[in-house]
Write an enzyme that holds these catalytic residues in place. Structure first.
Site, mmCIF file in Angstrom:
data_model
loop_
_atom_site.group_PDB
_atom_site.id
_atom_site.type_symbol
_atom_site.label_atom_id
_atom_site.label_comp_id
_atom_site.label_asym_id
_atom_site.label_seq_id
_atom_site.Cartn_x
_atom_site.Cartn_y
_atom_site.Cartn_z
ATOM 1 N N SER A 1 -9.720 -0.555 7.200
ATOM 2 C CA SER A 1 -9.150 -0.390 5.858
ATOM 3 C C SER A 1 -8.438 -1.581 5.253
ATOM 4 O O SER A 1 -8.068 -1.521 4.092
ATOM 5 C CB SER A 1 -8.192 0.804 5.859
ATOM 6 N N SER B 1 -9.544 1.783 3.041
ATOM 7 C CA SER B 1 -8.690 2.543 2.150
ATOM 8 C C SER B 1 -7.669 1.678 1.401
ATOM 9 O O SER B 1 -7.031 2.183 0.480
ATOM 10 C CB SER B 1 -7.937 3.620 2.938
ATOM 11 N N LYS C 1 0.859 -1.193 0.000
ATOM 12 C CA LYS C 1 0.000 0.000 0.000
ATOM 13 C C LYS C 1 0.891 1.238 0.000
ATOM 14 O O LYS C 1 1.922 1.282 0.686
ATOM 15 C CB LYS C 1 -0.886 -0.036 1.242
#
Lengths: 98, 483, 488
Positions: free
Chosen positions: C178, C154, C79
């Site tokens: 997330s 996210s 990420k």
């Protein structure tokens, strides 16, 4: 909870965010409705309840007083939007003036 | 109108650690810009602080020597504001009024000014990180930032408004520096930037509540502190006597013009939005840990002064001077241990040695001369090997070269002439050569004998034993030798 | 070599260096990435050449007869809020569009040392603030199961990459769900460790007391392998605990006989899509059939969790994001005239609306006069939420619940109303508030979109979570389904 444009402006100043008039109005409305929803927290009695200021119950995490290698100055300069002879350059910061 | 001056100080001292408060970068002064930084003290995305244990220990030492209550748990908070020398735009510090108190509170330091003793209350002592440094080059359009200082461990010391004059404020800062230096917490020097000080100043009529105060900033030396505070007190007095009111504001001291001026007013008071630092866990000071720290504390200046007075019969004045720095006191006691003449050693140290140090801008630690070497010099004077006059010269050479007293005396043939037979000749010669002073002496002008003594000393390159010369002259001139 | 893609690492590892090389495995993934990226857009930065180099180095070691580290050759995605030395790290924000960190996050370093091959950095909601990846400052990522739908957020890029076969596993971050929520929406496994289990050093902070890094993978076993490598005390992170890391892979076997599973009533109330409820309850019945004891439990503070979370998270974020100021790194506005506008215009131009909204909310909650009523109050309610969980865990060993109230929503569907978007995390948020470990595993479909079963465990008891989740996967095959995009 009613968030007025004045409050939004003050908070935007504290947060160093330049907002357009439209943004101020939109945020005022959105923050108001969000905080209104959040107001349900007031229904829950919390007298004498300890706030969770830390997620873990540990204490005394330290490091020894040893010098470890720093970043090469080239790395610092490479990240800076503007640099000069190793310094990071910013617009003139006004010290107290008469 | 009678006004009482009320002064409180907010002081920041740099702690004597090798590495920074929350990362391993060096705290060494004077490195080229941004050569002592890392993701943590630069506030790079993803970086996290880790507490330097030594900084906490030094903070605890300071809290103890300042007689504070040390709290069993303390934690760090974030103080949020924007400034280019603050990489994260928050400073990790310790705030008093949230759930946990800072490292130490409610202590005191005793200070003496012109014979008046004042106990100055210490409101709190806490730890925080220093900011970077801003440089403002001649070309006025930009400023430069150096983050080498960012993250250096600081201790903030806040006093109660117990000081009653600028002189007291200066005396307090000197005392504080001394105590912190003894405890090896900080060098505490304003000129070097290891101690910084802001002041809160107000006036009131005795018995009345505190007046409106102003904050005075930008005092960069002890002298400026005294000057700035004197100016501000006078300024406030003038305002009040005129019937006006003092405005609560921050005032900058201008060293060059010798005035304080109101700094640019801010639109609103800064809201620091303090909250507990979530990246750090609390510090717990157990009674055992505190005791261990207490045990490692050295004898503090006041206690040492009192002991020197009692143990060595020194005057308070002399003892006070000898404990100015720990190094001086250590030097003194080591010299006395080598040769037990405390008063003589004290005199030499406070006289000629101090003069030499001042002249050459040196600290006693920088001398090559050792305490036992000084002790040897004193012994040589006391046992008559050299005269006091000669000893002064010997001392200078010792200080310059690090050579021992005996070695210099032998090498330069400075041994005192105490041989009566040898001296008689010179005495006779002097008497013969200076008939007028001799007549004066015999006529009752005792003072003229000093001239004759001087002449003998001159002819012997100062090596004659002065007392012996006196006696011989008196004998020769038929004067009583008892005086 | 295409058939290599979509197989879990634990199945591939015994064949590595025999049936195929690391280079072939990595190449297969890079090819899939190249083919599908125009549709999915999971990545912000692809580091193909570095990946090939790393693969070659590993193959050389294999050829030399060296025994390889635990994740050797595993093609992973990271990420883009995880700092990677020398590789652009944007956090999905224009304010860090060109930022290249000079250091690796600890979790990243550990992955590299374990031999994982990094394929690139994945898309996310800006600074991890969001539940759909639509808040990315660059472009949205799409759900590989249906490109009109969001992948969740996210960590939407990481979840979509694993689901689409553009990475074998990924790291994400979870502050309010997330990792778990996008894992659920994309039909993969996602785990949020106990707070303190994995070092946060190098994870760009959103909410310091809530953030955790965790793995997304094709199955629980792979998830355990990655968790093993990244877990453990780190002297650079004062909030990482100094506790031994159990052997998570070994803990997988053991079954669920006698394990007490709690179903919190409040998690099955209004707002839960009926098909999702059904799929989750069916999954619980499977566990029951395997010998678990299921009982009802209560978490009455659930209705307060969302505002509590947002007040705390936004307050911490408002402070954590203050450093993005155009001074020493990142974007600097060309319209900066003086110090004040350097800050205010850089931040106005660099941040998206959701980030600004949260910064202002957080600043407000901490400001003079409001601290007691908002921030402190929220921290007190947080204590009560933790107590609720503590009480439950006196009766049961794990909790079972839906991960997400809905199986998915379309791009653009919730962007007009921030509060609507916040509600996507209503079941995951309480777990972060209490600092507990949580995992989401695929357990069915609703309207063609994956549904996730969420399991929550005691502090530092990831082992039980993994054991229960693994047992479930041994008895079902939801985790073997692959998205249509791949089959095409």
């Amino acid at each position: 909870m009613r968030i007025t444009p004045e409050v939004v402006e003050r908070v935007a100043r504290l947060s160093r965010l330049e907002l357009t008039a439209e943004e101020i109005a939109t945020f005022a409305a959105q923050l108001s409705s969000i905080l209104e929803y959040f107001a349900r927290l007031d229904r829950l009695p919390t007298e004498g309840v300890e706030p969770t200021s830390h997620a873990l119950r540990i204490t005394n995490v330290f490091r020894d007083d040893q010098v470890t290698p720093s970043l090469p100055v080239e790395d610092v300069v490479a990240m800076a939007p503007q640099a000069h002879e190793g310094f990071v350059v910013v617009p003139r910061v006004l010290e107290a003036e008469e | 109108m009678e006004f009482e001056t009320v002064i409180g100080l907010e002081i920041h001292v740099q702690l004597l650690t090798q590495s920074k408060m929350f990362c391993g970068c060096s705290t060494r002064f004077g490195a080229p810009p941004n050569t002592q930084t890392c993701p943590v003290c630069l506030g790079l995305p993803g970086s996290l602080p880790v507490i330097n244990r030594r900084a906490v220990e030094l903070g605890l030492r300071a809290a103890l020597v300042l007689n504070c209550t040390v709290h069993p748990t303390s934690q760090f908070h974030r103080k949020n504001y924007y400034y280019p020398d603050l990489p994260k735009n928050y400073q990790i510090s310790q705030y008093q009024y949230l759930e946990h108190p800072p490292l130490g509170t409610d202590g005191y330091l005793d200070v003496e000014v012109d014979g008046v003793r004042r106990r100055v209350g210490i409101r709190r002592v806490h730890l925080e990180e220093d900011t970077g440094k801003l440089v403002h080059p001649e070309d006025g359009t930009v400023s430069w930032v150096d983050y080498n200082r960012s993250g250096v461990p600081l201790m903030e010391i806040v006093t109660y408004p117990d000081l009653r004059s600028p002189q007291e404020a200066k005396a307090f800062l000197l005392k504080l520096r001394q105590v912190l230096q003894y405890a090896e917490v900080s060098t505490g020097r304003m000129e070097e930037g290891t101690l910084r000080c802001d002041a809160n100043v107000s006036l009131r009529r005795p018995g009345e509540p505190l007046g409106t105060r102003t904050e005075v900033k930008n005092m960069n030396s002890l002298r400026s502190v005294e000057r700035a505070l004197s100016y501000e007190v006078a300024r406030q007095r003038e305002v009040l006597e005129r019937g006006g009111a003092v405005v609560q504001e921050t005032r900058h001291w201008d060293e060059r013009r010798g005035v304080t001026f109101a700094s640019r007013s801010k639109e609103e008071a800064e809201d620091y939005r303090y909250f507990p630092e979530p990246d750090l866990v609390p510090v717990e000071v157990s009674p055992e840990w505190l005791e261990e720290i207490r045990r490692t504390l050295p004898e503090l200046p006041d206690a040492r002064r009192d002991r020197l007075m009692a143990q060595y019969g020194l005057s308070r004045y002399d003892a006070e001077l000898l404990v100015q720095t720990r190094a001086t006191a250590d030097f003194f006691e080591a010299a006395v241990a080598a040769h037990p003449s405390p008063k003589a050693i004290a005199n030499w140290m406070l006289g000629d040695l101090t003069a030499y140090l001042n002249e050459h801008n040196l600290e006693i630690e920088q001398l090559r001369t050792t305490p036992s070497q000084l002790a040897e010099l004193v012994r040589l004077v006391e046992d008559g090997t050299i005269s006091g006059r000669i000893a002064k010269d010997v001392l200078v050479e010792m200080l310059q070269t690090g050579e021992g007293a005996r070695s210099i005396v032998d090498r330069r043939g400075l041994v005192q002439i105490a041989d009566e037979k040898a001296l008689r000749e010179t005495v006779d010669a002097v008497i013969r050569d200076h008939p007028e002073p001799v007549k004066d002496v015999q006529a009752g002008k005792e003072k003229a004998i000093a001239f004759l003594v001087g002449q003998v000393m001159r002819r012997t390159q100062g090596r004659a034993n002065p007392a012996l010369v006196q006696r011989l002259l008196r004998e020769r001139l038929g004067l009583p030798t008892g005086s | 070599m295409k058939e290599l893609v979509g197989r879990p690492y634990h199945e591939l590892r015994p064949r590595l260096g025999k049936d195929f090389s690391v280079g072939e495995l990595v190449e297969a993934y890079l090819q899939t990435l190249e083919a599908l990226e125009p549709h999915v857009r999971a990545y912000l930065t692809v580091t193909a050449e570095e990946a090939r180099q790393q693969a070659r180095a590993l193959d050389r070691r294999l050829a030399a007869g060296e025994s390889l580290p635990p994740l050797a050759g595993m093609p992973v995605a990271l990420k883009d809020n995880l700092c990677t030395r020398g590789v652009r790290t944007t956090c999905g924000s224009r304010i860090l569009e060109s930022f290249v960190p000079p250091y690796d996050a600890t979790a990243v370093r550990r992955l590299r040392e374990a031999g994982a091959v990094v394929l690139g950095k994945t898309n996310l909601d800006e600074f991890a603030m969001g539940s759909s990846t639509e808040n990315s400052g660059f472009f949205p990522t799409r759900n590989p199961w249906d490109l009109d739908y969001v992948p969740g957020g996210s960590s939407g890029g990481s979840a979509a990459a694993v689901a689409a076969g553009e990475a074998l596993a990924a790291l994400g971050s979870d502050t309010g769900g997330s990792i778990r929520q996008p894992a659920s929406l994309c039909g993969v496994v996602g785990l949020k460790p106990t707070y303190g289990r994995v070092s946060r050093y190098g994870l760009v902070a959103f909410a310091s007391s809530l953030d955790q890094i965790g793995p997304l993978a094709l199955d629980v076993h792979d998830c355990a392998l990655v968790l093993q490598v990244i877990s453990g005390h780190d002297p650079h992170d004062s909030t990482s605990v100094d506790l031994p890391v159990p052997d998570f892979a070994a803990a997988l076997e053991g079954g669920v006989r006698g394990v007490r599973v709690g179903l919190p009533t409040e998690f099955f109330g209004e707002g839960l899509q009926p098909e999702v409820r059904q799929a989750v309850l069916d999954a619980v019945r499977v566990l029951e059939g395997l010998g678990a004891r299921v009982e009802e439990v209560h978490l009455p503070t659930l209705e307060y969790a969302l505002p509590t979370y947002y007040l705390i998270a936004c307050a911490e974020a408002s402070s954590n994001l203050a450093r993005y100021d155009g001074v020493a790194y990142g974007y600097r506005s060309p319209r900066a005239r003086d110090l004040y506008t350097l800050y205010s215009r850089t931040r106005a131009e660099g941040f998206g609306p959701e980030v600004k909204r949260r910064i202002m909310l957080g600043t407000f909650a901490l400001s003079a006069g409001y601290y007691e009523g908002f921030y402190k109050k929220a921290q007190q309610v947080r204590t009560l939420v933790r107590r609720d969980f503590d009480r439950c865990f006196q009766e049961v060993d794990v909790l079972a619940a839906p991960t997400s109230p809905v199986a998915g929503f379309r791009l653009g569907e919730r962007t007009a109303d921030p509060l609507q978007m916040y509600l996507a995390d209503v079941y995951t948020i309480p777990v972060n508030l209490a600092g507990l470990p949580g995992i989401s595993v695929p357990c069915g479909f609703a309207g063609g979109l994956p549904v996730g079963l969420q399991l929550v465990g005691r502090p530092f008891d990831e082992a039980t979570l993994l054991r229960v989740a693994h047992a479930y996967q041994q008895a079902t095959d939801w985790h073997r389904r692959r998205c249509p995009l791949r089959r095409g």
